[in-house]
Design a protein around this motif. Structure first.
Motif, short mmCIF file in Angstrom:
data_model
loop_
_atom_site.label_atom_id
_atom_site.label_comp_id
_atom_site.label_asym_id
_atom_site.label_seq_id
_atom_site.Cartn_x
_atom_site.Cartn_y
_atom_site.Cartn_z
N VAL A 600 -3.55 -4.14 -3.82
CA VAL A 600 -4.14 -4.72 -5.03
C VAL A 600 -3.90 -6.22 -5.01
CG1 VAL A 600 -3.90 -2.63 -6.43
CG2 VAL A 600 -2.02 -4.29 -6.35
N ASP A 601 -4.79 -6.95 -5.65
CA ASP A 601 -4.66 -8.41 -5.64
C ASP A 601 -3.71 -8.92 -6.70
OD1 ASP A 601 -6.47 -8.62 -3.58
OD2 ASP A 601 -8.20 -8.72 -4.93
N ASP A 602 -3.58 -8.20 -7.78
CA ASP A 602 -2.79 -8.67 -8.92
C ASP A 602 -1.31 -8.37 -8.71
OD1 ASP A 602 -2.94 -9.61 -11.89
OD2 ASP A 602 -1.65 -7.83 -11.90
N ASP A 603 -0.46 -9.38 -8.93
CA ASP A 603 0.97 -9.20 -8.74
C ASP A 603 1.54 -8.14 -9.66
OD1 ASP A 603 0.97 -11.05 -6.78
OD2 ASP A 603 1.98 -12.64 -7.91
N LYS A 604 1.05 -8.11 -10.90
CA LYS A 604 1.57 -7.13 -11.84
C LYS A 604 1.25 -5.72 -11.38
CE LYS A 604 1.06 -10.24 -15.81
NZ LYS A 604 0.38 -10.45 -17.11
N GLU A 605 0.04 -5.52 -10.92
CA GLU A 605 -0.34 -4.20 -10.43
C GLU A 605 0.48 -3.83 -9.19
OE1 GLU A 605 -4.49 -3.24 -10.06
OE2 GLU A 605 -5.04 -4.82 -11.45
N ALA A 606 0.75 -4.83 -8.33
CA ALA A 606 1.53 -4.55 -7.13
C ALA A 606 2.92 -4.05 -7.50
CB ALA A 606 1.64 -5.81 -6.28
N ARG A 607 3.52 -4.67 -8.50
CA ARG A 607 4.85 -4.22 -8.91
C ARG A 607 4.78 -2.82 -9.50
NH1 ARG A 607 4.70 -9.53 -10.99
NH2 ARG A 607 5.86 -10.97 -9.65
N ALA A 608 3.73 -2.56 -10.23
CA ALA A 608 3.57 -1.22 -10.80
C ALA A 608 3.42 -0.17 -9.70
CB ALA A 608 2.36 -1.20 -11.74
N LEU A 609 2.71 -0.49 -8.63
CA LEU A 609 2.56 0.45 -7.51
C LEU A 609 3.91 0.78 -6.89
CD1 LEU A 609 -0.59 -0.84 -5.54
CD2 LEU A 609 -0.46 1.05 -7.17
N VAL A 610 4.72 -0.26 -6.69
CA VAL A 610 6.05 -0.05 -6.10
C VAL A 610 6.90 0.81 -7.00
CG1 VAL A 610 8.17 -1.17 -5.37
CG2 VAL A 610 5.97 -2.19 -4.79
N ALA A 611 6.89 0.50 -8.30
CA ALA A 611 7.71 1.24 -9.25
C ALA A 611 7.32 2.71 -9.32
CB ALA A 611 7.60 0.59 -10.64
N ALA A 612 6.02 2.97 -9.24
CA ALA A 612 5.55 4.35 -9.39
C ALA A 612 5.55 5.12 -8.08
CB ALA A 612 4.14 4.33 -9.99
N GLY A 613 5.76 4.44 -6.95
CA GLY A 613 5.64 5.11 -5.66
C GLY A 613 4.22 5.56 -5.40
N ASP A 614 3.28 4.73 -5.78
CA ASP A 614 1.86 5.06 -5.68
C ASP A 614 1.47 5.44 -4.25
OD1 ASP A 614 -0.93 4.57 -7.19
OD2 ASP A 614 -1.08 3.86 -5.11
N GLY A 615 0.56 6.43 -4.14
CA GLY A 615 0.14 6.90 -2.82
C GLY A 615 -0.49 5.84 -1.96
N ARG A 616 -1.28 4.95 -2.57
CA ARG A 616 -1.91 3.88 -1.79
C ARG A 616 -0.85 2.94 -1.22
NH1 ARG A 616 -5.43 1.28 -6.24
NH2 ARG A 616 -3.64 2.04 -7.46
N TYR A 617 0.16 2.65 -2.02
CA TYR A 617 1.26 1.80 -1.55
C TYR A 617 2.03 2.48 -0.42
CZ TYR A 617 6.26 0.56 -1.77
OH TYR A 617 7.55 0.27 -1.46
N LYS A 618 2.29 3.79 -0.59
CA LYS A 618 3.01 4.52 0.45
C LYS A 618 2.21 4.55 1.76
CE LYS A 618 6.65 5.98 -1.91
NZ LYS A 618 8.05 5.65 -1.56
#
Length: 1010
Positions: A600-618
């Motif tokens: 994701v381009d947005d820093d806030k969304e990126a942090r949310a992905l890390v916090a949630a263990g999002d599948g796309r991030y994984k």
């Protein structure tokens, strides 16, 4: 050139020192006294260092002088006979070190000298990593003397042990020193070439100790006000520069001896007890076995007795080549005796002004001016100086912090002479040169010296501990012989599931390591089949170190791991099944965010992905051959759950599994253990459900409580013998935990004798008053951290023996409570460190968010959290442990966040009081523990509308954990800002400290009766 040096003084930034201790007044008094070289004192203090850099200019190699405009202003206030004399400054500071060595508390003062401001700045930077250098000009540091010397040498300076015989704070002091200077400084002792004898001894006394022969014996005033300059001093015949002085001290060439008090005038010359007015010579002290005959308490052993104890020569001995010395009495004291008023009275000050204007500096008058010239001003003064130069004085020795008295005349002698002639002529003698500044006009000058404050007054073992059982030689059946019966019963269980319920201080790690060692050394279990799991790297390292001693031939084959490092082992061995290469990496917080930003381009969304263990991030992590911290449990668990064959393989590999702190396992860790250890397998779980305090991290004490259900054949062994805490601490902790204990029939038996000190419960009016109580009590228990502690009456005894700063801990429920403590300890000059969970910094994204929070400005804390984390929920989830602890107080959240992730820049050699949360104290122990903030709403912590009984029970367990960190002394504190904690109502035996006063009922009025 021959000159007088006074290289131990203090600035106005030192405790109990005159506000006149600035460069201008020091220069004025140095000229008045006849001193050419003065120590700056206190250069470690930031404000004084700035004052030095602004007002001193270089004047010869390594020395400084007052800048020209200020110097000229001073000369205008002096008599012509005193003006213009060169006064140089050498950078100096006195450092107080308090630390433990060889099981004993050491309190040693040192003088440190530097050749330039740059070297001093480097030294200051090093000291700032050890303790608080901004609260007192004489900083108190928890640093070994040897290490202080090493830092001094590395910064280009040299060190001189200060007032070496003083009982309380000196290298040879009777209370907390050593028997030899070389013992104090260990391998670096050859770099010490001079010692300061102090006011209570002179060189003749020191000559009796052959171990001091190689040192130059220097003397200085230790002045706390400018008029005290030169009361003791050192003589040199060298160039007036730093390096020449240092060479003279190293080689003896150019070292001309010292000017001394009569040692009887010092505050610690003989033995005694100030409160009882008891003063004893050494032989009398021996006759009383060191006990005060009036009150039965220990006497303060003075310098004379200490010299006698260490002497290996008779009185009157003098080493070959030893420099001489001259005993003096300060001129104001002589005049005071003659005129019959105090040495700081206007009458005395005016007469000394007149004498110095006519005859020159004070030290010159006392040593060099012909007696006839002195007698021309006063025959009695001439007689007094004659007697002084012959050493014909009347001596009443000082003791236990009381200055002695040196008189030149016998009692009644002055009265008999008084009628024969005037004490002092009222007019100057013929031909005398009179100065232009009478004492009465001193207040007209902006730098004119005020009369100094009165010299500060100075000061007037723990019971044996029963150690835990010690092991016999490693190996064989003897290995378990050192365990107590309960520990041995647990360690010797042959096979099958085993639950060990280990109360605090009962030797949990000891029992577990001995059990593993016994398995591999006596029972023939292959070490490669043993797996031991802990929760922290520190615990794993400690276990490995112990097993290396207990089973030296087997330890290398054991697997000792944390849950996460075990996960790494499994993933390395089965990387392909997890979609990883053999060299996969574990992403740090910055890498995690960088990967999320590719999704994701947005820093806030990126942090949310890390916090949630999002599948796309994984998925993006895997594409880079990376895993994150949470994956280290989740991925191995998934591999095992999907492959029964893999489960069988690991069960066959690790047939003996031991788990420490079993009450702290979370759901995923529990599932992983169930796969590794079958119901009838050899699983040993050890822990204490009453120390389960990590529910906010996902830990579930229910897994501990259901162990017998999961492993029906399990044996249970209780460890109930506490080898840590005093009986009072154990009893108090049991009182507190009893209402909600998870261990039926909870027992804990104290096995050590730390004395009978009760648990103290303190009531304070406010948080600042509570913090002041902590600082004051630390000094009392420590037996004084400074002379000022004795002078002010805060401390009047040795306290508890053999304690250092690192033996004290102050615990609190949330970090916000630490703010007042930091202020109070800083004001007291006591070194401390704030400690936190080491796991917080490892959580993904914490370091970056912390940095951004600290960099953000112009917004409320809540707005900052939203700005860098996206929203409150994201920040809460990302930093869940900290957020739960801090509740809805985002300011506290922000402060604690910064604390948790900042790099510890302290020098590892530093010895400091620990400030830490109750959660962070788990697994630690300290001789002295304070728990502050024992108040309802804080302990237990309650949120509005929160009626979670399980949460309150965990809060009670948290207090139980905190209380059982204490070994000797435990203090519980609360303030009037909230109701006291309901948990304290269960405490049956304690000592109330600072009990709240009952409110007075208002007197009735006529209206109130209607």
């Amino acid at each position: 050139m021959r000159f007088v040096a006074d290289l131990h003084i203090h600035s106005k930034y030192s405790r109990a020192c005159s506000r006149d201790c600035d460069l201008e007044h020091l220069t004025w008094w140095a000229r008045r006294k006849g001193i050419s070289l003065v120590g700056t004192g206190d250069f470690t203090h930031p404000a004084w260092y700035d004052h030095l850099t602004e007002n001193l200019v270089e004047a010869g190699p390594g020395l400084f002088r007052l800048r020209g405009d200020l110097d000229r202003d001073i000369d205008r206030t002096l008599a012509p006979s005193l003006a213009g004399a060169p006064v140089r400054f050498m950078l100096s500071v006195e450092i107080s070190t308090i630390y433990k060595r060889d099981g004993h508390t050491r309190k040693v003062h040192h003088l440190v000298y530097m050749p330039d401001l740059e070297s001093a700045a480097r030294f200051n930077a090093r000291m700032a990593k050890i303790g608080n250098i901004g609260s007192d000009g004489r900083p108190i540091l928890g640093l070994d003397s040897r290490d202080l010397l090493e830092i001094t040498l590395e910064c280009g300076g040299y060190l001189v042990p200060a007032h070496v015989w003083t009982p309380w704070f000196a290298v040879l002091g009777s209370k907390s020193g050593f028997d030899a200077v070389d013992d104090c400084y260990a391998d670096l002792a050859p770099h010490v070439f001079a010692v300061e004898t102090g006011l209570s001894s002179d060189p003749e006394m020191n000559w009796r100790v052959s171990g001091l022969d190689r040192f130059r014996l220097v003397s200085n005033s230790d002045a706390h006000s400018p008029p005290a300059l030169g009361r003791e001093a050192t003589l040199f015949d060298t160039d007036l520069d730093y390096y020449a002085v240092r060479r003279a001290l190293e080689t003896g060439e150019g070292f001309d001896g010292s000017l001394e008090f009569f040692p009887e005038e010092g505050k610690y010359h003989v033995d005694g007890h100030r409160k009882c007015g008891v003063r004893l010579e050494p032989r009398e002290t021996s006759a009383h076995n060191g006990i005060c005959p009036e009150c039965g308490k220990p006497l303060t052993v003075g310098v004379l007795s200490r010299v006698e104890e260490l002497a290996d020569r008779p009185s009157g001995s003098r080493p070959a080549g030893a420099a001489g010395f001259t005993n003096l009495v300060p001129l104001p004291e002589i005049v005071s005796e003659i005129v019959g008023t105090g040495p700081k009275s206007k009458k005395v000050l005016a007469e000394v002004d007149r004498l110095t204007a006519a005859l020159g500096p004070e030290l010159v008058i006392l040593r060099d001016v012909p007696v006839d010239d002195i007698a021309a001003h006063s025959p009695l003064l001439g007689e007094a100086v004659t007697r002084l130069r012959r050493g014909e004085v009347v001596r009443d020795a000082g003791y236990d912090g009381e200055y002695g008295v040196i008189r030149l005349f016998e009692p009644g002698e002055l009265e008999r002479r008084n009628s024969a002639f005037a004490l002092f002529d009222t007019e100057p003698a013929a031909g005398a040169v009179v100065g232009t500044r009478p004492a009465e006009s001193a207040v007209d000058s902006p730098i004119a010296p005020r009369p100094p404050a009165s010299p500060p007054a100075a000061p007037t073992a723990a019971a044996p501990t029963a150690a835990a059982p010690t092991s016999a030689a490693p190996g064989g059946s003897a290995l378990l012989d050192g365990l107590d019966p309960e520990q041995r019963a647990a360690a010797s269980v042959e096979s099958g599931p085993l639950l060990i319920i280990a109360g605090p201080g009962t030797g949990k790690t000891r029992t577990l390591t001995h059990r593993v060692a016994d398995l591999v050394t006596r029972r023939g279990v292959p070490a490669s089949e043993c797996l031991a799991i802990t929760f922290t790297r520190r615990a794993a390292e400690e276990m490995a170190e112990r097993l290396a001693v207990l089973a030296p031939g087997h330890a290398s084959a054991l697997t000792i791991a944390t849950f996460h490092s075990l996960g790494v082992v499994i993933l390395r061995e089965h990387h392909s099944s997890a979609g990883l290469s053999p060299a996969f990496g574990v992403a740090d917080p910055d890498q995690q965010l960088a990967v999320a930003r590719t999704v994701v381009d947005d820093d806030k969304e990126a942090r949310a992905l890390v916090a949630a263990g999002d599948g796309r991030y994984k998925k993006a992590l895997r594409a880079r051959d990376l895993v994150d911290f949470d994956d280290l449990i989740a991925l191995p668990l998934a591999l095992l759950e999907e492959s029964p064959d893999l489960v069988d393989a690991y069960r066959a590999r690790w047939r003996w599994v031991s788990v420490d702190e079993y009450q702290d396992v979370d759901e995923q860790q529990y599932r992983l253990l169930r796969l590794l250890a079958p119901a009838d397998g050899n699983l040993t779980a050890i822990g204490d459900p009453d120390q389960a305090i990590y529910r906010f991290r996902g830990a579930d004490v229910g897994f501990f409580l259901r162990f017998r259900e999961d492993f029906p054949t399990a044996r249970t062994v209780h460890l109930t013998r506490n080898y840590r805490s005093s009986a009072a601490v154990v009893t108090g902790a049991l009182d507190v935990i009893a209402p909600s204990s998870l261990v039926p029939g909870r027992e804990l038996h104290p096995m050590v004798d730390h004395g009978a000190a009760p648990v103290g419960v303190h009531h304070a009016a406010s948080e600042s008053a509570e913090a002041a109580f902590v600082a004051r009590t630390v000094e009392q228990v420590l037996g004084g951290a400074s002379f000022h502690a004795f002078d002010s009456g805060r401390v009047s005894s040795d306290g508890t023996a053999d304690l250092g700063f690192s033996d004290f801990a102050v615990l609190y429920r949330t970090d916000r409570r630490s703010r007042a403590l930091v202020d109070a300890l800083t004001t007291a000059g006591l070194p401390f460190q704030k400690r936190s969970h080491d796991r917080l910094a490892d959580r993904p994204g914490v370091a970056r968010i912390a940095a951004e929070l600290r960099a953000a400005t112009g917004a409320t804390v809540l707005e900052r959290v939203r700005a860098v984390a996206g929203d409150d929920h994201t920040a809460y989830e990302l930093l869940k442990p900290l957020a739960v602890e801090c509740g809805d107080d985002f300011e506290r959240f922000h402060t604690s966040l910064a604390l948790g992730v900042e790099v510890d820049t302290w020098d590892p050699r530093a010895d400091r009081i620990s400030l830490l949360t109750l959660h962070a104290s788990k697994g630690l122990e300290f001789p002295v523990v304070f728990i502050v903030g024992c108040e309802d709403g804080l302990l237990p912590m309650r949120r509005p509308g929160d009626d979670d009984a399980a949460a309150v029970d965990e809060e009670r367990r948290l207090l139980f954990v905190g209380m059982t960190r204490a070994q000797r002394h435990l203090f519980l504190s609360h303030t009037a800002t909230r109701p006291r904690s309901p948990f304290l109502a269960d405490l049956k035996a304690f000592e109330q400290i600072g009990a709240p006063q009952p409110k007075r009922r208002k007197k009735g009025t006529q209206l109130s009766l209607l």
